[in-house]
Design a protein around this motif. Structure first.
Motif, mmCIF file in Angstrom:
data_model
loop_
_atom_site.group_PDB
_atom_site.id
_atom_site.type_symbol
_atom_site.label_atom_id
_atom_site.label_comp_id
_atom_site.label_asym_id
_atom_site.label_seq_id
_atom_site.Cartn_x
_atom_site.Cartn_y
_atom_site.Cartn_z
ATOM 1 N N ARG A 227 34.109 72.037 47.941
ATOM 2 C CA ARG A 227 35.540 72.383 48.439
ATOM 3 C C ARG A 227 35.901 72.162 47.351
ATOM 4 O O ARG A 227 35.494 71.931 46.856
ATOM 5 C CB ARG A 227 35.935 72.651 49.497
ATOM 6 C CG ARG A 227 36.255 71.190 49.624
ATOM 7 C CD ARG A 227 37.070 70.396 50.847
ATOM 8 N NE ARG A 227 38.442 71.914 51.164
ATOM 9 C CZ ARG A 227 39.009 71.727 51.997
ATOM 10 N NH1 ARG A 227 38.619 71.086 53.596
ATOM 11 N NH2 ARG A 227 39.983 71.978 52.427
ATOM 12 N N MET A 240 31.648 67.063 48.996
ATOM 13 C CA MET A 240 32.140 66.716 50.119
ATOM 14 C C MET A 240 31.275 65.407 51.024
ATOM 15 O O MET A 240 29.970 65.586 51.795
ATOM 16 C CB MET A 240 31.668 68.331 51.239
ATOM 17 C CG MET A 240 32.575 68.810 51.021
ATOM 18 S SD MET A 240 34.613 69.050 51.523
ATOM 19 C CE MET A 240 34.469 68.288 52.926
ATOM 20 N N ALA A 242 32.874 63.181 52.775
ATOM 21 C CA ALA A 242 32.575 63.155 54.051
ATOM 22 C C ALA A 242 33.739 63.671 54.825
ATOM 23 O O ALA A 242 34.164 65.373 53.996
ATOM 24 C CB ALA A 242 33.495 61.965 53.854
ATOM 25 N N PRO A 243 33.216 64.788 55.615
ATOM 26 C CA PRO A 243 34.086 65.873 56.811
ATOM 27 C C PRO A 243 35.179 65.938 56.772
ATOM 28 O O PRO A 243 35.545 67.196 56.053
ATOM 29 C CB PRO A 243 33.685 65.618 58.228
ATOM 30 C CG PRO A 243 32.697 64.266 58.692
ATOM 31 C CD PRO A 243 33.296 63.197 56.892
ATOM 32 N N ASN A 244 36.155 65.520 56.639
ATOM 33 C CA ASN A 244 37.569 65.036 55.918
ATOM 34 C C ASN A 244 38.117 64.869 54.471
ATOM 35 O O ASN A 244 39.575 65.207 54.783
ATOM 36 C CB ASN A 244 38.526 64.186 57.250
ATOM 37 C CG ASN A 244 38.628 62.731 56.996
ATOM 38 O OD1 ASN A 244 37.473 62.508 56.202
ATOM 39 N ND2 ASN A 244 39.307 62.158 57.105
ATOM 40 N N ARG A 245 37.393 65.294 53.542
ATOM 41 C CA ARG A 245 37.687 65.301 52.341
ATOM 42 C C ARG A 245 37.895 66.362 51.685
ATOM 43 O O ARG A 245 37.511 67.037 51.929
ATOM 44 C CB ARG A 245 37.159 64.498 51.384
ATOM 45 C CG ARG A 245 36.717 64.158 50.211
ATOM 46 C CD ARG A 245 36.197 63.953 49.084
ATOM 47 N NE ARG A 245 36.444 63.320 47.457
ATOM 48 C CZ ARG A 245 35.429 63.243 46.836
ATOM 49 N NH1 ARG A 245 34.749 62.912 47.170
ATOM 50 N NH2 ARG A 245 36.721 63.482 45.951
ATOM 51 N N ILE A 246 39.561 66.087 51.303
ATOM 52 C CA ILE A 246 40.205 68.019 51.297
ATOM 53 C C ILE A 246 40.287 67.556 49.303
ATOM 54 O O ILE A 246 41.146 68.759 48.743
ATOM 55 C CB ILE A 246 40.710 68.158 51.825
ATOM 56 C CG1 ILE A 246 42.279 66.773 51.621
ATOM 57 C CG2 ILE A 246 40.527 68.476 53.338
ATOM 58 C CD1 ILE A 246 43.466 67.898 52.243
ATOM 59 N N TYR A 247 40.870 66.270 49.345
ATOM 60 C CA TYR A 247 41.235 66.290 47.944
ATOM 61 C C TYR A 247 40.251 65.170 46.776
ATOM 62 O O TYR A 247 39.277 64.854 47.338
ATOM 63 C CB TYR A 247 42.049 65.734 48.109
ATOM 64 C CG TYR A 247 43.685 65.860 48.298
ATOM 65 C CD1 TYR A 247 44.520 66.709 48.011
ATOM 66 C CD2 TYR A 247 43.948 65.468 49.809
ATOM 67 C CE1 TYR A 247 45.009 67.723 48.346
ATOM 68 C CE2 TYR A 247 45.027 65.915 50.596
ATOM 69 C CZ TYR A 247 46.088 66.544 49.827
ATOM 70 O OH TYR A 247 47.244 67.501 50.570
#
Length: 281
Positions: A227, A240, A242-247
């Motif tokens: 992402r 990705m 980890a599922p919640n990694r956005i940065y």
């Protein structure tokens, strides 16, 4: 530099009286001239030249010398007033025809047919480059043509696509895409004028709202397991893990530091409030 909403952009620049680092002086002159010409119906050419000259000088641009740019300013302003014959100047590509009006785009669409073609390419470099070519060609609105005056302009496309290659490798990538019918060159085969076949469709697969890091935008949105960093000023691709990694790692560390500062500030304020309450009790 590619600006989706030129009107809002130059209004902000003029208000700040500061030239953004990635905005060339030439483009700044064109946008400033457009702004004051469009917003002053009865303005005379001499007045427009004076206004643009003063506005650029007010920005205190490092290394800017008015005598070196006044001819450019006058030529740009001339385009708004002169005859069709005079419009054949070097500036015609910048502000002629429909370009006399501001480009005001909410986004640049990439269609599903184009994404399908991109996804069929053999490697990420070709995919990122084709995604960027589609974006730039649609932004330019010149029947799929991307016209660059020199090799520096073409290098801009590679940078926008987040691709770093030697000149030989760039030419190799271009040749592969050309050989397989994905891109076309102008009659003079100099690798500067490139055309792509733009899809005619209503099936929008992606909307480009920030014209930067286009290669990473493709990877972050269309490659499984990746992402794009959620920090708008970053734009790096993020794997990705980890599922919640956005940065990305760097932005995540910066955000954690800022959150820690906020927590400490709130804690100090809370302690000060308690101390004042005890004094007043």
């Amino acid at each position: 530099m590619y600006i989706l909403n030129e009107k809002d952009y130059i209004r902000s620049v003029l208000a700040s009286k500061k030239k953004p680092e990635d905005l060339s002086i030439g483009y700044l002159i064109v946008l400033t001239a457009k702004y004051y010409y469009i917003n002053n119906e009865n303005i005379e050419k001499k007045q427009l030249v004076e206004i643009v000259t003063n506005k650029i000088s007010d920005m205190m641009i490092y290394g800017y010398q008015e005598y070196k740019w006044i001819h450019k300013i006058e030529n740009v302003c001339d385009i708004f007033y002169d005859s069709e014959k005079d419009k054949k100047s070097k500036q015609k590509e910048e502000i002629n025809g429909k370009d006399k009006q501001f480009r005001e785009l909410k986004y640049v669409p990439i269609y599903q047919e184009e994404i399908d073609l991109i996804n069929s390419l053999p490697n990420d470099r070709q995919k990122k480059f084709m995604f960027t070519l589609y974006a730039v060609a649609r932004y330019m609105d010149s029947d799929g043509w991307i016209n660059k005056k020199d090799l520096r302009g073409l290098s801009e496309i590679f940078k926008l696509a987040n691709i770093t290659l030697t000149s030989d490798k760039k030419n190799e990538l271009l040749h592969d895409l050309y050989k397989n019918g994905y891109i076309y060159f102008g009659k003079q085969i100099d690798n500067l004028n490139i055309r792509v076949n733009l899809a005619e469709s209503d099936n929008v697969a992606y909307k480009i709202k920030e014209f930067s890091n286009l290669g990473n935008q493709y990877i972050g949105n269309f490659k499984k397991g990746y992402r794009q960093c959620a920090n708008p000023s970053c734009g790096k691709r993020v794997k990705m893990t980890a599922p919640n990694r956005i940065y990305c790692s760097k932005c995540a560390e910066e955000i954690d530091r800022e959150k820690a500062k906020d927590r400490m500030k709130k804690l100090r304020n809370h302690k000060m409030f308690e101390a004042d309450s005890m004094k007043n009790a």
